[in-house]
Design a protein around this motif. Structure first.
Motif, PDB file in Angstrom:
ATOM      1  N   ASP A 126      36.473  39.016  33.492  1.00  0.00           N
ATOM      2  CA  ASP A 126      35.766  38.182  32.507  1.00  0.00           C
ATOM      3  C   ASP A 126      35.900  36.698  32.833  1.00  0.00           C
ATOM      4  OD1 ASP A 126      35.103  40.483  31.190  1.00  0.00           O
ATOM      5  OD2 ASP A 126      36.785  40.375  29.780  1.00  0.00           O
ATOM      6  N   LEU A 127      37.099  36.370  33.347  1.00  0.00           N
ATOM      7  CA  LEU A 127      37.371  34.977  33.706  1.00  0.00           C
ATOM      8  C   LEU A 127      36.397  34.506  34.807  1.00  0.00           C
ATOM      9  CD1 LEU A 127      39.569  33.153  32.565  1.00  0.00           C
ATOM     10  CD2 LEU A 127      41.025  33.744  34.478  1.00  0.00           C
ATOM     11  N   ILE A 128      36.244  35.343  35.809  1.00  0.00           N
ATOM     12  CA  ILE A 128      35.349  34.998  36.928  1.00  0.00           C
ATOM     13  C   ILE A 128      33.912  34.840  36.420  1.00  0.00           C
ATOM     14  CG2 ILE A 128      34.372  35.814  39.127  1.00  0.00           C
ATOM     15  CD1 ILE A 128      37.074  37.384  39.418  1.00  0.00           C
ATOM     16  N   LYS A 129      33.527  35.795  35.564  1.00  0.00           N
ATOM     17  CA  LYS A 129      32.179  35.764  35.010  1.00  0.00           C
ATOM     18  C   LYS A 129      31.930  34.455  34.253  1.00  0.00           C
ATOM     19  CE  LYS A 129      29.598  39.582  33.150  1.00  0.00           C
ATOM     20  NZ  LYS A 129      29.635  40.718  32.217  1.00  0.00           N
ATOM     21  N   ALA A 130      32.927  34.109  33.410  1.00  0.00           N
ATOM     22  CA  ALA A 130      32.800  32.898  32.595  1.00  0.00           C
ATOM     23  C   ALA A 130      32.791  31.643  33.461  1.00  0.00           C
ATOM     24  CB  ALA A 130      33.944  32.840  31.589  1.00  0.00           C
ATOM     25  N   VAL A 131      33.648  31.614  34.481  1.00  0.00           N
ATOM     26  CA  VAL A 131      33.688  30.437  35.365  1.00  0.00           C
ATOM     27  C   VAL A 131      32.365  30.300  36.116  1.00  0.00           C
ATOM     28  CG1 VAL A 131      34.838  29.389  37.374  1.00  0.00           C
ATOM     29  CG2 VAL A 131      36.212  30.444  35.599  1.00  0.00           C
ATOM     30  N   LYS A 132      31.807  31.433  36.526  1.00  0.00           N
ATOM     31  CA  LYS A 132      30.518  31.402  37.231  1.00  0.00           C
ATOM     32  C   LYS A 132      29.423  30.809  36.343  1.00  0.00           C
ATOM     33  CE  LYS A 132      30.989  35.086  40.654  1.00  0.00           C
ATOM     34  NZ  LYS A 132      30.577  36.421  41.085  1.00  0.00           N
ATOM     35  N   LYS A 133      29.558  31.047  35.021  1.00  0.00           N
ATOM     36  CA  LYS A 133      28.566  30.508  34.087  1.00  0.00           C
ATOM     37  C   LYS A 133      28.809  29.028  33.785  1.00  0.00           C
ATOM     38  CE  LYS A 133      27.401  34.755  31.631  1.00  0.00           C
ATOM     39  NZ  LYS A 133      27.790  35.571  30.464  1.00  0.00           N
ATOM     40  N   GLY A 134      29.946  28.518  34.265  1.00  0.00           N
ATOM     41  CA  GLY A 134      30.246  27.104  34.048  1.00  0.00           C
ATOM     42  C   GLY A 134      31.073  26.839  32.805  1.00  0.00           C
ATOM     43  N   ASP A 135      31.764  27.875  32.317  1.00  0.00           N
ATOM     44  CA  ASP A 135      32.603  27.727  31.125  1.00  0.00           C
ATOM     45  C   ASP A 135      33.876  26.944  31.506  1.00  0.00           C
ATOM     46  OD1 ASP A 135      34.384  28.048  29.036  1.00  0.00           O
ATOM     47  OD2 ASP A 135      33.824  30.137  28.646  1.00  0.00           O
ATOM     48  N   GLU A 136      33.957  25.720  31.006  1.00  0.00           N
ATOM     49  CA  GLU A 136      35.073  24.842  31.363  1.00  0.00           C
ATOM     50  C   GLU A 136      36.411  25.380  30.842  1.00  0.00           C
ATOM     51  OE1 GLU A 136      36.112  20.327  30.523  1.00  0.00           O
ATOM     52  OE2 GLU A 136      34.076  20.551  31.315  1.00  0.00           O
ATOM     53  N   LYS A 137      36.373  25.974  29.646  1.00  0.00           N
ATOM     54  CA  LYS A 137      37.595  26.540  29.058  1.00  0.00           C
ATOM     55  C   LYS A 137      38.133  27.679  29.928  1.00  0.00           C
ATOM     56  CE  LYS A 137      37.457  25.735  24.090  1.00  0.00           C
ATOM     57  NZ  LYS A 137      37.092  26.333  22.797  1.00  0.00           N
ATOM     58  N   ALA A 138      37.222  28.480  30.439  1.00  0.00           N
ATOM     59  CA  ALA A 138      37.617  29.611  31.294  1.00  0.00           C
ATOM     60  C   ALA A 138      38.258  29.089  32.572  1.00  0.00           C
ATOM     61  CB  ALA A 138      36.408  30.469  31.618  1.00  0.00           C
ATOM     62  N   PHE A 139      37.690  28.012  33.100  1.00  0.00           N
ATOM     63  CA  PHE A 139      38.273  27.442  34.322  1.00  0.00           C
ATOM     64  C   PHE A 139      39.674  26.912  34.037  1.00  0.00           C
ATOM     65  CE2 PHE A 139      39.071  24.318  37.610  1.00  0.00           C
ATOM     66  CZ  PHE A 139      38.884  25.130  38.707  1.00  0.00           C
ATOM     67  N   HIS A 140      39.823  26.309  32.869  1.00  0.00           N
ATOM     68  CA  HIS A 140      41.127  25.806  32.442  1.00  0.00           C
ATOM     69  C   HIS A 140      42.128  26.961  32.407  1.00  0.00           C
ATOM     70  CE1 HIS A 140      43.600  22.745  30.686  1.00  0.00           C
ATOM     71  NE2 HIS A 140      42.586  21.913  30.637  1.00  0.00           N
ATOM     72  N   GLU A 141      41.688  28.084  31.883  1.00  0.00           N
ATOM     73  CA  GLU A 141      42.552  29.261  31.787  1.00  0.00           C
ATOM     74  C   GLU A 141      42.912  29.773  33.184  1.00  0.00           C
ATOM     75  OE1 GLU A 141      41.149  32.185  28.944  1.00  0.00           O
ATOM     76  OE2 GLU A 141      42.457  33.704  29.837  1.00  0.00           O
ATOM     77  N   LEU A 142      41.934  29.750  34.081  1.00  0.00           N
ATOM     78  CA  LEU A 142      42.186  30.185  35.459  1.00  0.00           C
ATOM     79  C   LEU A 142      43.250  29.299  36.120  1.00  0.00           C
ATOM     80  CD1 LEU A 142      39.689  31.653  37.817  1.00  0.00           C
ATOM     81  CD2 LEU A 142      40.877  29.693  38.714  1.00  0.00           C
TER      82      LEU A 142
END
Lengths: 150, 179
Positions: free
Chosen positions: B5-21
């Motif tokens: 899910d993290l990868i999916k969200a980061v691919k969509k440009g979700d900044e919060k998800a990238f922060h989590e990564l």
């Protein structure tokens, strides 16, 4: 056990990977050899260092710094894609506008020419103006206006 | 959020998800980079570069391997490039020995760290990678085999040879420092 054989077993000895017999042999050699004991002490220090480096303290602001840098330096993958796409769209739109402008201009020009020619008979006053402009270009007319009458 | 899910969200440009990564993987990357370069500041710089690369190339991540395996590979490449740039080749260990001889002060931990990392970085590349992942990240032979795309027995052999070579290098340094 001689010095070189002992030295090759020291890392395993430190990690507790030797069997009982080899452990006893290394211990026996170390108790009687200052050089190997000195090296063993140094290896222990190196080993401790390796363990202390295992879980380094992470700067608590590192993640913020990284995310900020990323935002400043680049776009997100989707933003990159979107930006790329929007650049292409803008270029295509400009091209369409230019082509439409050229064709539109030509079309309008044709319509005026054909429109004028068909309406010349209906509106002789326009026809005479157009004919006058054809014979007397605008620059010439303006020049004549600026030139004082003699 | 799991990795998928993290990868999916980061691919969509979700900044919060990238922060989590970043939060999830920074410790792993710093630890690995530190194992290679032996300097925390450099390890932080490498970590930043690794995340920039992840960010930029996440669309090309095909999930053939796990996210951590992919991130380990990027970290290893970045760390080795850093070492290459810093020109830390094996001859430098002799320079360090000379310093030790000149000063004749008791060896500080900082000096010991330098010597250790110079010795590790002078190992053949594959031995260096296998040894660092095993000793600094406590990865199993199987995990290392996946990261290095090698067989488990080959990784076992690499680590065995790395330990023997390291022991020899450190003995050379110790012998010279006593003269």
């Amino acid at each position: 056990m001689n010095c070189s054989k002992t030295r090759l077993k020291l890392l395993d000895f430190i990690d507790g990977n030797l069997d009982q017999k080899n452990t006893a042999n290394v211990e026996k050699h170390l108790s009687g050899c200052d050089v190997c004991r000195g090296f063993f002490t140094e290896l222990q220090q190196f080993n401790i260092l390796m363990h202390t480096e295992k879980k380094p303290n992470v700067n608590p602001f590192l993640s913020n710094r990284i995310v900020e840098t990323m935002v400043l330096q680049s776009d997100t993958p989707s933003q990159l894609h979107r930006r790329h796409f929007s650049k292409l769209t803008a270029a295509a739109a400009i091209a369409v506008l230019v082509v439409a402008g050229i064709f539109g201009g030509l079309e309008i020009g044709n319509r005026i020419t054909s429109g004028l020619s068909s309406s010349q008979a209906d509106h002789p006053e326009i026809s005479s103006l157009v004919n006058e402009l054809n014979h007397e270009p605008l620059e010439q007319m303006l020049f004549n206006l600026n030139t004082p009458a003699q | 959020m799991n990795d998928h899910d993290l990868i999916k969200a980061v691919k969509k440009g979700d900044e919060k998800a990238f922060h989590e990564l970043v939060e999830n993987y920074q410790q792993m990357i710093i630890g690995t980079a530190l194992g290679f370069v032996g300097n925390l500041d450099d390890a932080h710089d490498i970590t930043q570069d690794v995340f920039i690369e992840i960010y930029r190339s996440i669309n090309s991540f095909r999930a053939d391997s796990s996210l951590s395996t992919w991130i380990y590979r990027i970290t290893i490449t970045r760390s080795l490039n850093h070492i290459r740039r810093e020109k830390r080749h094996k001859d430098q260990i002799v320079v360090e020995t000379d310093i030790r001889e000149e000063t004749s002060d008791p060896l500080e931990d900082a000096d010991r760290k330098k010597i250790l990392h110079l010795a590790i970085s002078s190992l053949p590349k594959n031995q260096q990678i296998a040894f660092t992942l095993h000793n600094y990240e406590d990865l199993s032979y199987k995990q290392i085999a996946q990261i290095m795309q090698r067989s488990i027995s080959s990784v076992e052999s690499l680590i065995f040879r790395a330990r023997k070579n390291l022991q020899k290098k450190l003995w050379e340094w110790y012998k010279n420092s006593r003269v």
